[in-house]
Motif scaffolding. Structure first.
Motif, PDB file in Angstrom:
ATOM      1  N   GLY A  65       0.799  -1.222   0.000  1.00  0.00           N
ATOM      2  CA  GLY A  65       0.000   0.000   0.000  1.00  0.00           C
ATOM      3  C   GLY A  65       0.832   1.272   0.000  1.00  0.00           C
ATOM      4  N   GLU A  66       2.057   1.205   0.516  1.00  0.00           N
ATOM      5  CA  GLU A  66       2.938   2.372   0.522  1.00  0.00           C
ATOM      6  C   GLU A  66       3.553   2.637  -0.853  1.00  0.00           C
ATOM      7  N   ALA A  67       3.693   1.600  -1.659  1.00  0.00           N
ATOM      8  CA  ALA A  67       4.352   1.725  -2.970  1.00  0.00           C
ATOM      9  C   ALA A  67       3.356   1.703  -4.129  1.00  0.00           C
ATOM     10  N   ARG A  68       2.134   1.276  -3.866  1.00  0.00           N
ATOM     11  CA  ARG A  68       1.148   1.028  -4.934  1.00  0.00           C
ATOM     12  C   ARG A  68       0.915   2.252  -5.825  1.00  0.00           C
ATOM     13  N   ASP A  69       0.606   3.403  -5.229  1.00  0.00           N
ATOM     14  CA  ASP A  69       0.315   4.596  -6.035  1.00  0.00           C
ATOM     15  C   ASP A  69       1.521   5.032  -6.853  1.00  0.00           C
TER      16      ASP A  69
END
Length: 164
Positions: A65-69
């Protein structure tokens, strides 16, 4: 180890890049090839964080979730990437969610193996491969089969069509 060929690439990529479906997994590494190769080592650089941020007991690896965007911004566009590989490790919370109804969750809690899911896009095909690393050598594959079966069931609940 289970290898699944994903039939619904768009649905799966939406789960991966646009929704929170995989956010509780830890990112070990990613590699995306578009006009250039972009790689992320998922190991968190603790020197970058302030002392008060470190007090929150940050995980060694980044959460998906920290790298997804960030990855989505790199991937999006008119052209499909030539190659993508995302190596994910189930956090305790992700493992609990996926293994809760599997019949092997209590065994997971006692043995604490590392549970993996690799998602790879290459030559127009998307595959998911499961893996497990035990803390101690064992000939018993009950937990391995349980992880494979639980992932297969979890993918089914996401309405993703696969071939084994």
């Amino acid at each position: 180890m289970l290898s699944l060929k994903i039939n619904d690439i768009k649905i799966t990529m939406a789960h991966l890049l646009l929704r929170e479906t995989f956010d509780e997994f830890l990112l070990e590494e990613s590699k995306v090839v578009t006009f250039a190769m972009f790689e992320i080592n998922g190991k968190r650089n603790l020197n970058w964080y302030d002392d008060d941020e470190k007090e929150n007991q940050l995980s060694v690896l980044l959460y998906w979730g920290e790298a997804r965007d960030f990855l989505f911004d790199y991937i999006k566009g008119k052209k499909t990437p030539e190659y993508m590989k995302f190596s994910l490790k189930a956090s305790h919370k992700a493992a609990e969610k996926i293994l809760a109804e599997s019949g092997v969750f209590s065994r997971y809690l006692s043995e604490q193996p590392d549970l993996y899911l690799q998602i790879r896009y290459e030559k127009g095909e998307l595959t998911m491969v499961t893996g497990i690393t035990h803390r101690e050598f064992t000939m018993d594959k009950t937990l391995d089969r349980g992880w494979d079966d639980a992932i297969r069931e979890w993918i089914r609940t996401l309405k993703i069509s696969v071939e084994v």
